[in-house]
Enzyme design. Structure first.
Site, PDB file in Angstrom:
ATOM      1  N   ARG A 168      -7.445  12.812   0.674  1.00 47.08           N
ATOM      2  CA  ARG A 168      -6.410  13.336   1.574  1.00 47.08           C
ATOM      3  C   ARG A 168      -4.996  12.881   1.197  1.00 47.08           C
ATOM      4  NH1 ARG A 168      -7.418   9.889   7.083  1.00 47.08           N
ATOM      5  NH2 ARG A 168      -9.515  10.682   6.833  1.00 47.08           N
ATOM      6  N   HIS A 169      -4.895  11.746   0.532  1.00 51.43           N
ATOM      7  CA  HIS A 169      -3.534  11.350   0.100  1.00 51.43           C
ATOM      8  C   HIS A 169      -3.515  10.977  -1.390  1.00 51.43           C
ATOM      9  CE1 HIS A 169      -5.272   7.513   1.286  1.00 51.43           C
ATOM     10  NE2 HIS A 169      -4.970   7.627   2.564  1.00 51.43           N
ATOM     11  N   THR A 196      -6.826   6.119   9.902  1.00 45.47           N
ATOM     12  CA  THR A 196      -6.713   5.031   8.924  1.00 45.47           C
ATOM     13  C   THR A 196      -7.992   4.206   9.052  1.00 45.47           C
ATOM     14  OG1 THR A 196      -5.416   3.098   8.257  1.00 45.47           O
ATOM     15  CG2 THR A 196      -5.422   3.601  10.603  1.00 45.47           C
ATOM     16  N   THR A 197      -8.190   3.233   8.155  1.00 44.70           N
ATOM     17  CA  THR A 197      -9.409   2.433   8.221  1.00 44.70           C
ATOM     18  C   THR A 197      -9.497   1.787   9.608  1.00 44.70           C
ATOM     19  OG1 THR A 197      -8.943   1.928   5.931  1.00 44.70           O
ATOM     20  CG2 THR A 197     -10.743   0.720   6.951  1.00 44.70           C
ATOM     21  N   HIS A 214      -3.574  -4.960   7.630  1.00 40.20           N
ATOM     22  CA  HIS A 214      -3.706  -3.835   8.556  1.00 40.20           C
ATOM     23  C   HIS A 214      -2.827  -4.042   9.779  1.00 40.20           C
ATOM     24  CE1 HIS A 214      -5.245  -0.186  10.266  1.00 40.20           C
ATOM     25  NE2 HIS A 214      -5.912   0.011   9.138  1.00 40.20           N
ATOM     26  N   GLY A 215      -1.898  -3.122   9.943  1.00 41.47           N
ATOM     27  CA  GLY A 215      -1.035  -3.158  11.127  1.00 41.47           C
ATOM     28  C   GLY A 215       0.050  -4.230  11.081  1.00 41.47           C
ATOM     29  N   HIS A 226       0.980   6.087   1.977  1.00 43.67           N
ATOM     30  CA  HIS A 226       1.787   6.960   2.834  1.00 43.67           C
ATOM     31  C   HIS A 226       2.755   7.829   2.044  1.00 43.67           C
ATOM     32  CE1 HIS A 226       0.190   5.557   6.543  1.00 43.67           C
ATOM     33  NE2 HIS A 226       0.365   4.312   6.160  1.00 43.67           N
ATOM     34  N   ARG A 278       3.234  18.643   1.787  1.00 45.30           N
ATOM     35  CA  ARG A 278       3.909  19.803   1.207  1.00 45.30           C
ATOM     36  C   ARG A 278       3.116  20.438   0.064  1.00 45.30           C
ATOM     37  NH1 ARG A 278       9.293  21.777   1.853  1.00 45.30           N
ATOM     38  NH2 ARG A 278       9.303  21.938   4.098  1.00 45.30           N
ATOM     39  N   ASN A 326       0.857  -1.179   0.000  1.00 52.21           N
ATOM     40  CA  ASN A 326       0.000   0.000   0.000  1.00 52.21           C
ATOM     41  C   ASN A 326       0.904   1.243   0.000  1.00 52.21           C
ATOM     42  OD1 ASN A 326      -1.409   2.265   1.107  1.00 52.21           O
ATOM     43  ND2 ASN A 326      -3.046   0.892   1.735  1.00 52.21           N
ATOM     44  N   GLU A 337      -8.559   0.375  -3.162  1.00 50.00           N
ATOM     45  CA  GLU A 337      -9.329   0.327  -1.914  1.00 50.00           C
ATOM     46  C   GLU A 337     -10.256   1.534  -1.898  1.00 50.00           C
ATOM     47  OE1 GLU A 337      -6.564  -0.314   1.356  1.00 50.00           O
ATOM     48  OE2 GLU A 337      -8.016   0.739   2.616  1.00 50.00           O
ATOM     49  N   HIS A 345      -5.695   3.599  -1.593  1.00 51.36           N
ATOM     50  CA  HIS A 345      -7.037   3.908  -1.091  1.00 51.36           C
ATOM     51  C   HIS A 345      -7.407   5.296  -1.603  1.00 51.36           C
ATOM     52  CE1 HIS A 345      -9.828   4.140   2.709  1.00 51.36           C
ATOM     53  NE2 HIS A 345     -10.452   4.436   1.595  1.00 51.36           N
ATOM     54  N   HIS A 387       2.047   0.798   6.086  1.00 53.81           N
ATOM     55  CA  HIS A 387       2.765   1.666   7.023  1.00 53.81           C
ATOM     56  C   HIS A 387       4.148   1.132   7.404  1.00 53.81           C
ATOM     57  CE1 HIS A 387       3.005   4.800  10.088  1.00 53.81           C
ATOM     58  NE2 HIS A 387       3.678   3.889  10.758  1.00 53.81           N
ATOM     59  N   ARG A 435      -9.631   7.978  -1.229  1.00 56.15           N
ATOM     60  CA  ARG A 435     -10.657   8.432  -0.266  1.00 56.15           C
ATOM     61  C   ARG A 435     -11.512   9.527  -0.870  1.00 56.15           C
ATOM     62  NH1 ARG A 435     -10.487   7.673   5.209  1.00 56.15           N
ATOM     63  NH2 ARG A 435      -9.020   6.094   5.887  1.00 56.15           N
ATOM     64  N   GLU A 457     -10.893  -9.608   2.805  1.00 55.65           N
ATOM     65  CA  GLU A 457      -9.600  -9.270   3.420  1.00 55.65           C
ATOM     66  C   GLU A 457      -9.845  -9.244   4.917  1.00 55.65           C
ATOM     67  OE1 GLU A 457      -7.459  -5.772   1.997  1.00 55.65           O
ATOM     68  OE2 GLU A 457      -6.438  -5.621   3.942  1.00 55.65           O
TER      69      GLU A 457
HETATM   70  N1  PXP Z   1      -5.785  -3.225   4.296  1.00 57.13           N
HETATM   71  C1  PXP Z   1      -6.704  -2.242   4.378  1.00 57.13           C
HETATM   72  C2  PXP Z   1      -8.108  -2.548   4.005  1.00 57.13           C
HETATM   73  C3  PXP Z   1      -6.352  -0.946   4.815  1.00 57.13           C
HETATM   74  O1  PXP Z   1      -7.285   0.008   4.917  1.00 57.13           O
HETATM   75  C4  PXP Z   1      -5.002  -0.688   5.127  1.00 57.13           C
HETATM   76  C5  PXP Z   1      -4.589   0.694   5.556  1.00 57.13           C
HETATM   77  O2  PXP Z   1      -4.705   1.571   4.498  1.00 57.13           O
HETATM   78  C6  PXP Z   1      -4.081  -1.747   5.004  1.00 57.13           C
HETATM   79  C7  PXP Z   1      -4.502  -2.992   4.611  1.00 57.13           C
HETATM   80  C8  PXP Z   1      -2.624  -1.547   5.286  1.00 57.13           C
HETATM   81  O3  PXP Z   1      -2.460  -1.264   6.642  1.00 57.13           O
HETATM   82  P1  PXP Z   1      -1.050  -0.805   7.166  1.00 57.13           P
HETATM   83  O4  PXP Z   1      -0.752   0.514   6.543  1.00 57.13           O
HETATM   84  O5  PXP Z   1      -1.240  -0.724   8.656  1.00 57.13           O
HETATM   85  O6  PXP Z   1      -0.065  -1.845   6.757  1.00 57.13           O
END
Ligand code: PXP
Length: 389
Positions: free
Chosen positions: A201-202, A252-253, A343-344, A162, A170, A159, A222, A195, A366, A197, A303
């Protein structure tokens, strides 16, 4: 090569997949040169196995696995290619899984291999050298089973949101998420996730359009199920979309989608995507109700949200969350859904999730970008891939 599996356990356990256990048994028959042989597996509780242990082995109390060979001198069994019965106590397997910190499926599979080796003539009680021979074979077969399930797995989708977050901070044109995506692909990522949105925002529309044109692997878009974004996706034709809940104020989600609570709406969105040839994934918590709903609305993928596992504050809590994810992944896989997770996930907690054979792809952002600041994006992706082997 029939494998008969009967589950006689009435009590409820952490979920495990009977289908995957049966598949493991079928593969064991092939691996050990018994492709046409019949094997029966019986799953029981501690009381039932204790009774068998008492009546057949004159031993008191439950045990984890018992094997009843039909081939010992029985012409009948050989003539009909019957190998025998493996009886496994799910009670004991669940206790042992907890002690060893592995999923119930992994423990059941290990007991299956152990019981199976007894059926084909191995016996660790005979002598020390026989015990060593059996242990080596057990490890070899378990490794082969793991490899088998991994043959088409597991992929990393990075992803790159970021990178866009930094650019937007900036308000200029660097760093560019499109360039980042190319570096991730060169390092071995098999997909890119962004993603888009509603508040932009990004990631911007321009990023997604350029990614569509330049990616060599797979673009996973996403998105929330808002009409404007749906129309964007239908026009852009990503390789897949992942529907997530979207709140304007979240960092974040946050949680998974409540699929069960909005089946009609989601089924309609999925239908529109399907007509345009775009498979849909639903980002859900590790919850049976949501898996069933995802199946009902005809999603292609789910997912599984790994956020609570990643955020767990104690080992016990992490183990509990891991078990839920493992069971949900198996359940979804068994229901015919393709299974991703994310996620995470980071460099400490990913390997265990990556080892779950029913998961096809991990979506990670991330942690990779955070490491990339210090070691470079190419290396950060390669290190993550190394953990997923
Ligand atoms: N999967 C989904 C559905 C998400 O919304 C995100 C965060 O954008 C991720 C995976 C990736 O999460 P992370 O940035 O914590 O690795």
């Amino acid at each position: 090569m029939p494998v008969l599996l009967r589950n006689d356990v009435c009590r409820s356990f952490p979920r495990f997949s009977e289908l995957l256990l049966r598949r493991a048994a079928e593969y064991l028959l092939i691996l050990t040169g018994h492709p046409d042989t019949e094997l029966s597996i019986l799953l029981v509780d501690d009381d039932q196995i204790a009774e068998l242990n008492r009546s057949w082995r004159q031993k008191s109390g439950p045990t984890n696995v018992l094997s009843f060979s039909l081939t010992e001198g029985e012409d009948f069994a050989l003539a009909f290619n019957l190998l025998g019965d493996i009886v496994i106590s799910v009670d004991t397997a669940a206790r042992e899984a907890k002690q060893e910190g592995v999923s119930l499926h992994a423990r059941l599979q290990a007991l299956l291999v152990h019981g199976f080796l007894h059926l084909i003539g191995y016996d660790h009680e005979k002598s020390k050298s026989e015990a060593v021979r059996m242990l080596i074979k057990e490890k070899e077969l378990l490794q082969q089973l793991t490899n088998k399930r991994r043959e088409k797995m597991i992929k990393l989708a990075v992803n790159v949101d970021h990178v866009a977050t930094l650019r937007e901070a900036r308000g200029i044109n660097e760093p560019d998420p499109v360039l980042a995506a190319g570096i991730c692909e060169l390092a071995g990522a098999e997909g890119i996730v962004v993603h888009l949105r509603e508040d932009r925002r990004h990631i911007q529309d321009r990023d997604v359009r350029l990614l569509r044109q330049t990616l060599k692997t797979k673009l996973n878009l996403e998105m929330g199920a808002a009409e404007e974004i749906i129309e964007f996706a239908l026009a852009l034709q990503p390789d897949m979309v992942t529907l997530v809940p979207e709140k304007r104020k979240e960092l974040t989600t946050e949680g998974g989608l409540n699929v069960a609570g909005q089946k009609k709406k989601l089924k309609a969105v999925i239908g529109r995507m399907r007509d345009a040839g775009i498979p849909v994934s639903l980002f859900i918590d590790a919850d049976s109700r949501q898996i069933e709903a995802a199946k009902n609305v005809e999603a292609t993928y789910v997912e599984i949200h790994t956020g609570r596992y990643a955020d767990a504050r104690s080992e016990d809590e992490r183990n509990r969350e891991f078990d839920l994810i493992a069971a949900a992944a198996e359940e979804a896989y068994e229901a015919g859904l393709r299974v991703n997770a994310g996620h995470g996930l980071n460099y400490v907690n990913t390997a265990r999730i990556a080892a779950l054979g029913s998961i096809e792809e991990l979506s990670i952002g991330h942690a990779i970008m955070a490491r990339a600041i210090f070691v470079g994006l190419d290396q950060a992706v390669r290190e993550m891939l190394g953990l997923m082997l």
